[in-house]
Enzyme design. Structure first.
Site, PDB file in Angstrom:
ATOM      1  N   LYS A 123      -0.214  -8.704  -5.795  1.00  0.00           N
ATOM      2  CA  LYS A 123      -1.635  -8.962  -6.089  1.00  0.00           C
ATOM      3  C   LYS A 123      -1.781 -10.117  -7.067  1.00  0.00           C
ATOM      4  CE  LYS A 123      -3.538  -4.350  -5.227  1.00  0.00           C
ATOM      5  NZ  LYS A 123      -4.129  -3.145  -5.832  1.00  0.00           N
ATOM      6  N   GLU A 153       3.351   5.569  -0.020  1.00  0.00           N
ATOM      7  CA  GLU A 153       2.887   5.103  -1.329  1.00  0.00           C
ATOM      8  C   GLU A 153       3.095   6.172  -2.407  1.00  0.00           C
ATOM      9  OE1 GLU A 153      -1.259   3.644  -1.640  1.00  0.00           O
ATOM     10  OE2 GLU A 153      -0.389   1.666  -1.329  1.00  0.00           O
ATOM     11  N   HIS A 194       8.407   6.974  25.998  1.00  0.00           N
ATOM     12  CA  HIS A 194       8.898   5.848  26.794  1.00  0.00           C
ATOM     13  C   HIS A 194       9.242   4.649  25.922  1.00  0.00           C
ATOM     14  CE1 HIS A 194       7.921   7.504  30.839  1.00  0.00           C
ATOM     15  NE2 HIS A 194       7.212   8.300  30.082  1.00  0.00           N
TER      16      HIS A 194
END
Lengths: 433, 433
Positions: free
Chosen positions: A405, A273, A294
């Site tokens: 938003k 950010e 792994h």
């Protein structure tokens, strides 16, 4: 924290940064440090975060949480920077606390219902965190949790702590019900707020040592200076930046302690950010040693040369011997402990990347405790601020999240937004089963 | 699963793939499909994984777990592909089961001690999984857990299921103690073994519907055909490959359901270990909607144009209304449910990336249940095998992890390995606090 950038040198890795380039870069670091010092001195937006070790008052935080000190469970309701700093601390130190810290940082209804089900709410406290007091996810979850308390006949006003800005719906609510409340400090973006009330309320309820957290951060602050060769935080930030410029657009954060898994998430927000703007910024990848050996090691060692791998060595760990097997092929394990195995795997993985010419950096802690965590959080924040100066981006804003938003609000009938109309116009090319 | 690649088209995004390029790529897909079909028909190493929906016998698995059917907790001891497939299934369906499934996939001593502490081992079962029977982390953890059972006076031989290869230390152990055991199928690499005993033992103990898992996978297998336009799995694999070729070297996997968080980890192993070789391969990033909108979205929307974002839409979710607040600014939430909010945030985030010209793909499920999960796991495996053909890499090997395994063994005194010597020769450039 200490930092070892030896495996990021051009003599070891490609991409790598030569010693000469580091010297040249150090001039820029000197200039950036002056800018940072000025920002700190003037309490400028963002830079003010680096003053938190001095500004935060642990006594005030402890006093605020006193009414819920008996909580067996703490539900922190917040998202992004309102959750990740606190979660990093309480997850790292979970073994030291009798209080279980849970974070409601998603709005998945099935998950919320599962978290609330069969939970004794009398012994649960709520920590709701939102600077604006209007964050949709946080407020929705808070309303749901409040409702659950009411249904269970538990007075939520006795069990709730609020951390929010000077004004807004949460501040009004806290005033109306006379809730213990703390303030999100001015000038400190959420992702840089771990060392304020935002990050420390949960730690206080879990009875961790706030002074040690702040002291560790303050010790790290002491190292900030005009040269990357004298400051671990700047060494990290400058090396990451230099490698990105040379093709390592990915930064895999790999702590070698299960308890630091959330730290990698916190780092991912901090890095993404703050630096992800103007088509710039390294993409953080969160991983975990030894588990991801792994899973991701094949790619890190033999995939594209587009990665810096950052290892975090946790220092000494509580230990546990590996019992003997009586099986010849496994005899070598029987003389060791789990910590020996973890340490050997860490060193082997680090060396395996270096042997393949893949750049990596080691961040060293001297244990996972409050002091070291404070240093790690502060050090990475300072590294990020430095990197932001080198990229010349606005480290402390996040303008690109506004679009979604507004669209969300529009879709839910919260006003007229053109962004919501764009959702309906999606280009489709569906392939169906 | 259904797949929508509309937002990956060049008309929407950059990098993007034009319809003409998709048509051309479809010729390669046709050839790759022939190769895949031949591999499946001949049960070739790796390709054999795509035969699992037909080959796996759920009755055998259920019979093996019968002795521990009463377990309140199942400890699966395995790492990488021996854990992630099973964990994806039991985590996704955790709300449906009374058995808690825990995975010991790291060797952190503090974490292991915490997991074992205060646990009633009489009600706990052990599921140990390692094809070779020599995986250091798995065997070390198994020895520690076995020891804890002995210390608690619980007979571990009554509570242990083994999944391993035809021979090796775990097979010998299982024979000696007459433990219920299952076989890791031949020709199936760990990361492709979710639909075999490796992935299904845990699901069986948790009483999930194994037939539905395999049926969902079989339905996905039915769609495999010579054209990406007719097969969701190939559409996904070909689009991801084409975008990588055009600069999207990162693939962020973002499920919009908390229960699918582990699925993103499983995908990350599948993609990284299969395709990350010869300096090729997309780097998977695991993320979570909506949580990571407050962490990664800024970067995804405004950072470098090096990413494909893959959204997984979970379909219909159990719901929970958002209570009304009485606060004007939040009135729009009061008419909604958490599922409405989650759906709106998903659509808004997807559209926000498209509006910024950032490529993304939507994978659609019709709910999170056994059938849909089986389809998702199989679909992504087939997508990965197809991508491997297009990259012309050896999808089913992971040679780059051997170096570190040898070094670890050498460091622990398990033999003479030059890799261990290289560890001591590390280049250092330390910056200390």
């Amino acid at each position: 924290m200490n930092v070892d950038i030896g495996n990021a040198l051009a003599s070891v890795a490609s991409p790598g940064v030569s010693r000469e380039s580091l010297e040249r870069l150090d001039d820029q670091v000197g200039d950036a440090h002056e800018r940072i010092e000025r920002g700190m001195a003037d309490a400028e937006h963002g830079y003010e975060a680096l003053n938190l070790p001095q500004r935060t008052d642990p006594t005030e935080i402890r006093a605020a949480v006193e009414p819920v000190a008996d909580a067996e469970t703490l539900l922190t309701i917040g998202i992004g920077g309102s959750a990740l700093g606190a979660a990093t601390i309480t997850d790292a130190l979970a073994a030291e606390s009798d209080t279980e810290a849970i974070y409601l940082d998603n709005v998945d209804p099935a998950w919320i219902s599962q978290l609330l089900e069969n939970r004794s709410l009398e012994n649960t406290a709520i920590n709701v965190v939102s600077r604006s007091g209007t964050t949709a996810e946080t407020l929705a979850n808070f309303l749901v949790v409040r409702d659950a308390f009411e249904s269970a006949g538990v007075d939520w006003t006795d069990r709730t702590i609020v951390t929010t800005g000077e004004s807004g719906p949460l501040r009004n609510l806290s005033d109306r019900h006379d809730l213990p409340s703390l303030q999100v400090p001015d000038g400190v973006p959420g992702r840089f707020s771990a060392l304020s009330a935002v990050g420390l309320v949960a730690a206080a309820v879990c009875e961790h040592d706030l002074e040690a957290l702040l002291d560790g951060a303050a010790a790290e602050a002491e190292t900030l200076s005009g040269s990357l060769f004298e400051c671990p935080a700047y060494a990290y930030g400058a090396t990451a930046y230099a490698l990105d410029q040379r093709g390592a657009g990915i930064n895999a954060m790999v702590p070698y302690a299960e308890s630091l898994e959330t730290y990698a998430e916190w780092f991912a927000q901090l890095w993404a950010e703050s630096l992800g703007k103007d088509d710039l910024g390294q993409t953080p990848v969160r991983a975990l040693g030894v588990t991801d050996q792994h899973s991701q090691l094949q790619l890190y060692r033999a995939g594209p040369r587009d990665k810096l791998v950052t290892f975090v060595s946790p220092g000494e760990l509580a230990d546990r011997p590996i019992p003997d097997t009586g099986v010849d092929e496994l005899a070598y394990l029987g003389d060791s402990t789990l910590a020996d195995l973890l340490e050997a795997e860490f060193e082997a993985t680090e060396a395996s990347l270096a042997a393949a010419g893949r750049p990596n950096v080691r961040v060293e802690l001297e244990g996972v405790d409050e002091y070291e965590l404070g240093g790690l959080l502060y050090g990475m924040e300072a590294a990020c601020v430095l990197a932001g100066e080198l990229y010349a981006v606005n480290t402390f804003e996040q303008p690109a999240v506004e679009w979604a938003k507004k669209a969300t609000r529009g879709l839910l009938g919260g006003g007229d937004f053109e962004e919501a109309d764009a959702v309906a116009e999606k280009t489709e090319l569906r392939i169906e089963r």
